[in-house]
Design a protein around this motif. Structure first.
Motif, short mmCIF file in Angstrom:
data_model
loop_
_atom_site.label_atom_id
_atom_site.label_comp_id
_atom_site.label_asym_id
_atom_site.label_seq_id
_atom_site.Cartn_x
_atom_site.Cartn_y
_atom_site.Cartn_z
N LEU A 4 0.87 -1.18 0.00
CA LEU A 4 0.00 0.00 0.00
C LEU A 4 0.90 1.22 0.00
N ARG A 5 0.85 2.02 -1.03
CA ARG A 5 1.80 3.12 -1.14
C ARG A 5 1.17 4.37 -1.74
N ILE A 6 1.82 5.45 -1.46
CA ILE A 6 1.46 6.71 -2.10
C ILE A 6 2.67 7.14 -2.91
N LEU B 99 4.91 4.33 2.27
CA LEU B 99 4.42 2.94 2.26
C LEU B 99 3.75 2.56 3.56
N ASN B 100 2.78 1.67 3.43
CA ASN B 100 2.22 1.00 4.61
C ASN B 100 2.41 -0.49 4.32
N LYS B 101 3.50 -1.06 4.84
CA LYS B 101 3.96 -2.36 4.35
C LYS B 101 3.33 -3.57 5.03
N ALA B 106 -2.22 -2.46 6.48
CA ALA B 106 -2.96 -2.27 5.24
C ALA B 106 -4.44 -2.53 5.46
N GLU B 109 -5.87 0.29 7.29
CA GLU B 109 -5.90 1.43 6.38
C GLU B 109 -7.13 1.40 5.46
N THR B 110 -7.42 0.23 4.95
CA THR B 110 -8.38 0.18 3.82
C THR B 110 -9.69 -0.52 4.12
N MET B 141 -2.20 6.33 6.82
CA MET B 141 -1.26 6.94 5.87
C MET B 141 -1.98 7.90 4.91
N PHE B 142 -3.10 7.42 4.35
CA PHE B 142 -3.83 8.27 3.41
C PHE B 142 -4.44 9.48 4.12
#
Lengths: 514, 174
Positions: A4-6, B99-101, B106, B109-110, B141-142
């Motif tokens: 997941l990246r920007i 990044l959110n690795k 993740a 996040e989503t 992160m977003f």
């Protein structure tokens, strides 16, 4: 799972990727070109080899066909015509553009059928015309013509001669041939003069060239082997030796490499072992080669087979002897068997079928013929069963009564009645003259009781009917029993003829008329 | 949609080859712009006590153990990257990214992006999805990226252009 990246900053590198792909394609193209060149060279070499092989093959086929035709001519006693036939076929080939590969088999068919070179040549020309007109190959056409020559004209109908099967059957082959010539004469020449014919001629020339090249190659191989009769065989042997030598070379090269490897690792034992294994290759420790071993195995198998065969023969002989002895003993025993003799004698006598079967069964039991005994026992049993059934049926039947037993009573009654009438008494209610004497005091009345005495003046009841003018007379009736029976019989006969049947039931004893 | 910078990869290579100090300086400068965003994003990761207990490490066994949540690990999983990535299917190479690795990070996040805040799991998650569209929505992160409002992005791009200018100045290019 992708991270997941920007992405903050990116660069489009597709162009570079395309460039890389372009470079890779260019490299591939160059490599393919190089490969194509090599391939063309390889294919060229292969083509050459293939062409050479085809040429040799074509020559071989042509040579075989020519030799077959020569042998056919020789077998028919026409060997003298071989050169002229060769020339004829060669000329036809050039003129009509038809390959000798077809002409030779066609001519051979016609020749074996007709047995005449001149006739075959004439028919082959006809076949060429027919072939050119119909488009069917000349070998098939000549086959049909040769069949037609011996009377089987059925196959010729397909060429559109305008003849029915019946007409074809009725016409002679000469007539059919004449019609073919009329219809299709000159077709082959016409076809040969066309562009198609020119191409065919070119094909013939190419085929002949191929055959010539093939002949040359075979000759060359023969010369390589020393020429002459055994030249080709020598070449073949040389090729075999060369291939064997190549095989040995490749194998020993591998052995050498293995030995070098062993030396490199310092393993001298393995080095020696590899060498010895190669030296002893194909040998058997006992010194017997594979060929000798195979021969020995074959001889052992043959010996074993022979032994088995002998044993089988001995066993069969013993078995046959035993059967013979047994049969002889049985036969001897039969001669002195009194019981059997009696049965045989009885069978020769005049006996009915049932007795015959019983005797035959006894004989079969005595002789041990189980199959026959079983069959006869079955038949007798069946017959016995039927007899028993019949007896039981008859036993159950009621006694048949005498249909005429009632007649006596009837006749007695008639007789009594007649006697009563004769004695003059009246009785019953029936009309007629009453009982008693008509003269001496009887009464005259009808059935309803009317007294007739009233009709006669002066005739009272119980008075005598007397007329002095008439004088005295007596009536006497005498009946014969036989006549009466005959009368009854006649009446019954008449009734029967009139449709009034007398029903006589034998079983129940009734007797009646309808 | 990331900003496309033409020649950045070549620049990076050139920097590393001819002006390594400038390369380091540029990397450090970019890092300085991204660190606040990352720090902010890590701050949005909830503690273990806020997360549904069944999702926590120790309560998940088997194949789900891999995606079990641990706040410390999930926080460490958020970072930034200044080395170019491999080109994606569209031919884009990422130069700088956040990044959110980790898997748990993740998920946090989503979760609920597509199916909505529904069911037994997503409604129990703390925080809310923030973002202009589905692909850019997130809770950590977003969210931090949205709150930054493009300041970091502009600074990073400026840093790249500045380094290019410096490089050109040093090497005498235009």
């Amino acid at each position: 799972m992708a991270d997941l990246r920007i992405d903050i900053a990116s660069e489009f590198v597709g162009a570079k990727a395309f460039k890389q792909a372009d470079t890779a394609t260019s490299k591939l193209t160059k490599q393919v070109s190089a490969l194509a060149k090599s391939y063309i060279g390889l294919v060229g070499a292969q083509k050459l080899a293939r062409s050479s092989f085809n040429a040799v093959k074509a020559f071989a086929a042509d040579d075989k066909a020519a030799q077959l035709l020569t042998r056919s001519l020789d077998n028919l006693g026409l060997a003298f015509a071989d050169p002229s036939v060769r020339t004829f076929i060669s000329e036809l080939e050039k003129t009509f553009g038809v390959l000798d590969d077809q002409l030779r088999p066609a001519f051979q068919r016609l020749l074996t059928t007709t047995g005449s070179v001149a006739e075959s040549q004439k028919l082959l020309t006809t076949a060429l015309n027919l072939s050119a007109a119909s488009g069917i190959d000349v070998v098939t056409v000549s086959g049909d013509l040769s069949r037609g020559y011996v009377g089987q004209t059925r196959a010729l109908a397909k060429y559109g001669l305008g003849l029915t099967q019946a007409e074809l059957k009725a016409m002679s082959f000469e007539q059919v041939q004449e019609r073919i010539n009329i219809l299709f004469g000159g077709q082959a020449q016409l076809a040969a003069n066309s562009y198609s014919g020119a191409l065919d001629k070119l094909t013939v020339a190419a085929a002949n060239a191929q055959e010539a090249i093939g002949r040359g190659l075979v000759d060359a191989l023969s010369v390589l082997g020393g020429g002459g009769e055994g030249g080709l065989q020598n070449t073949i042997r040389l090729i075999e030796r060369a291939s064997t030598g190549l095989e040995t070379f490749i194998r020993r090269f591998g052995v050498g490499l293995a030995q070098l490897k062993a030396l490199g690792t310092g393993n001298f034992g393995q080095f020696v072992a590899i060498g010895q294994a190669e030296a002893n290759r194909g040998k058997i420790p006992s010194g017997i080669t594979p060929a000798i071993a195979a021969e020995l195995k074959k001889a052992a198998a043959e010996k074993a087979s022979l032994k088995r065969s002998k044993e089988q023969t001995v066993a069969i002989t013993k078995q046959t002897k035993a059967i013979k002895e047994q049969t002889a003993l049985q036969k001897a025993g039969t001669i002195f068997d009194v019981e059997q003799t009696q049965i045989v004698a009885a069978l020769k006598g005049k006996i009915n079928e049932d007795e015959r079967k019983r005797l035959e069964l006894q004989l079969a039991l005595l002789t041990g013929n189980t199959a026959e005994a079983s069959k006869l026992a079955g038949e007798i049993g069946k017959a016995q069963g039927l007899s028993a059934g019949l007896i039981a049926f008859l036993k159950d039947l009621p006694d048949a009564k005498n249909p005429f037993s009632g007649w006596k009573t009837y006749l007695d009654a008639i007789e009594a009645q007649v006697k009563r009438i004769a004695t003059g008494g009246t009785g019953g209610t029936g009309g007629g003259i009453g009982g008693g004497s008509l003269i001496t005091g009887g009464t005259m009345s009808n059935g309803s009781g009317t007294d007739f005495t009233e009709l006669v003046p002066g005739l009272g009841a119980g008075s005598a009917f007397t007329d002095p003018r008439l004088g005295q007379f007596n009536v006497r009736i005498e009946l014969d029993g036989q006549e009466l029976t005959s009368a009854i019989t006649n009446v019954q006969t008449n009734n029967s003829l009139s449709g009034k049947q007398v029903a006589v039931n034998r079983r129940t004893g009734t007797f009646a008329t309808p | 949609m990331p900003t496309s910078v033409k020649g950045a990869t070549d620049l990076r290579k050139a920097l590393k080859q001819f002006t390594p100090d400038l390369a380091k300086e540029t990397t450090k400068e970019i890092g300085n712009f991204l660190k606040p965003v990352v720090k902010n994003a890590r701050g949005f990761i909830p503690s273990n006590s806020e997360i549904p207990s069944g999702w926590l490490v120790g309560n998940q066994k088997g194949k789900w153990e891999r995606v079990a949540f641990d706040a410390a690990v999930a926080r460490r999983g958020i970072g930034y990257k200044t080395t170019p990535s491999r080109p994606n299917r569209s031919g884009f190479k990422s130069l700088v990214s956040i990044l959110n690795k980790t898997a748990a990070g993740a998920i946090y996040e989503t979760a609920g992006r597509k199916s909505g805040i529904d069911g037994r799991f997503t409604p129990r998650l703390p925080g809310s999805l923030v973002g202009p569209n589905q692909k850019s929505q997130g809770r950590a992160m977003f969210k931090a990226w949205q709150q930054d409002q493009g300041k970091a992005k502009g600074a990073v791009l400026d840093a790249i252009f500045n380094s290019a200018a410096k490089f050109n100045a040093r090497t005498g290019g235009k």
